[in-house]
Design an enzyme around this catalytic site. Sequence first.
Site, short mmCIF file in Angstrom:
data_model
loop_
_atom_site.label_atom_id
_atom_site.label_comp_id
_atom_site.label_asym_id
_atom_site.label_seq_id
_atom_site.Cartn_x
_atom_site.Cartn_y
_atom_site.Cartn_z
CB CYS A 382 -6.94 9.55 2.83
SG CYS A 382 -7.54 11.17 2.30
CG HIS A 508 -3.09 10.28 0.36
ND1 HIS A 508 -3.58 9.31 -0.17
CD2 HIS A 508 -4.07 11.26 0.45
CE1 HIS A 508 -4.98 9.43 -0.24
NE2 HIS A 508 -5.20 10.48 0.14
CD GLU A 510 -0.59 6.90 -0.33
OE1 GLU A 510 -0.33 7.10 1.00
OE2 GLU A 510 -1.79 7.28 -0.88
N1 GLN Z 1 -13.54 10.33 1.00
C1 GLN Z 1 -12.68 11.06 1.90
C2 GLN Z 1 -12.83 12.68 1.90
O1 GLN Z 1 -13.08 13.18 0.76
C3 GLN Z 1 -11.43 10.53 1.79
C4 GLN Z 1 -10.69 10.67 0.73
C5 GLN Z 1 -9.51 9.93 0.42
O2 GLN Z 1 -9.37 8.88 1.06
N2 GLN Z 1 -8.58 10.25 -0.35
O3 GLN Z 1 -12.38 13.28 2.76
#
Ligand code: GLN
Length: 542
Positions: A382, A508, A510
């Site tokens: 992410c 994600h 995970e």
């Molecule tokens: N801050 C980034 C976004 O909002 C990544 C979010 C995250 O890592 N879950 O896109």
Amino acid sequence: MVKYIFVTGGVLSSVGKGILTSSIGKMLQVRGLKPTVIKIDPYVNVDAGTMNPYMHGEVYVTDDGGETDLDLGWYERFLDLSLTRENNVTTGLVYKTIIEKERRGDFLGRCVQIVPHVTNEIKHRIRNVAKTSNADVVLTEVGGTVGDIEGLPFLEAIRQMRLEEGFENTLYVHVALVPILDVTNEMKTKPLQHSVNELRRIGIQPDIIVARSPKMIDSETLRKIALFGTIPENAVFCSYNVETVYQVPLILDKQGMGDFICKRFGYNCNVQDFQEWQQFLTALLKPEHEVNIALIGKYAGLTDSYVSMNEALRHSGAACKTRVCITYLEAEKLERNPECIKDLANFDGIFVPYGFGPRGTEGKMAAIKFARENDIPFLGICYGFQLAVIEFARNVCGLKDANSMEINPDSPHPVIALMPEQRDVKDKGATMRLGAHKVILEPGTMAYSLYKCREIYERHRHRYEVNLDYLQILKEKGLCFSGRSADGRRMETLELPKNYFFFASQFHGEFKSRPSKPSPEYYGFVSACLSRKLGKPKPIFD
Ligand code: GLN
């Protein structure tokens, strides 16, 4: 008839109610029953999405985009379930529903009260999960500790459920800490007795008591707990310290807890299948290799902030008979002490997890640069994915001061930009791009060889994404976007084909990792760390 099990906790929080609840579910599941699990969180937030992971641990994301308590992650991992936002009930959610109804006029003429309106709403939510999940047994874990003011309406609701569902269909499990005093080396049951009394004062007599203690309780302690708890001795169990939480279902089952619950519910069933779980445990506890991974995070001081990531790494480790040792490094410390970056060479892999806001991002990017240039296996998730794009834009494409609009809204090269649908969003709660979305993988890429299929569904939680204006130059310089959204407009995975293993995803992985079915991207990373350590050629996952 569906059966209900309610799990409460006493003495202090973090006694392992989540693991206990998951373990009870597992003991039922291996007997051929279908469990589902609800987490009650007595806080006033509507969901966990707006809470700081540093205070409360990670925010878990369900397929349907619920931002939930991290215990749902444990339920899913232990039971291989896909739960929904309905499986997490908070005070905020309950009150929000009731207040909306009141404003609509659904209660016209009546005074709206905690009993019966709030308690009815709680019971309705529990029964609704029973209905929609088609489960045989619904486990409900009441968060917090018995005696907390905010937990009272929930305890009252579960008290009423015995009256309405019948004794034979309900079971109360209470878990409480039994500490050992250093001075006398004695097990102390008094705090547990008090918490049982507190529960009784509310009108709940537990059917099962679980002592959470550093080691197995002796027979004397067990007798005392049974006597003061007014339950038979065979209804007292002990959850003692073990090497890994995945052992808990086995130690409790060995003490007869699974059989006890089945007998109590009138089920005639025996353990059918603990085999897969056992195999996973053996691989986890008797590894043949070890890899050391540096996790460069912003919330590195609280490992619960990254719990699903830790577990996904461990599941992957078990699949390659490898112990995964994670060192949590504060990204900001790398910024303050740039000379420490070179120490990252001592690790077999570099992992950059999710994150929000500017703090620590330069440190994370320095680590990514080091991984890319020194060909150390890298996995970014992410924010880790977005920062890998920025680092590449800056240092390979020569786009000076490239950044994410989240970090610097005035960047001359906003290679990571706010998603168009996010531009008018004002509220912070539940407004990110959330939950499972389809991702199309390009054949012939690392992503494809890891997932071994063209279409996957993975869970998301982000507001920003790769800016399509920069796609061309990033691609020209060698960055491969191997996975995209169904419409092709969202970049979902990236890789550097020339590197040993350099992979990141906007999603994600995970959240869908299970003990015996590790997330493919994590598995790819851990096995790459291992093969590089063993001096083997770049891994091919076909
Ligand atoms: N801050 C980034 C976004 O909002 C990544 C979010 C995250 O890592 N879950 O896109």
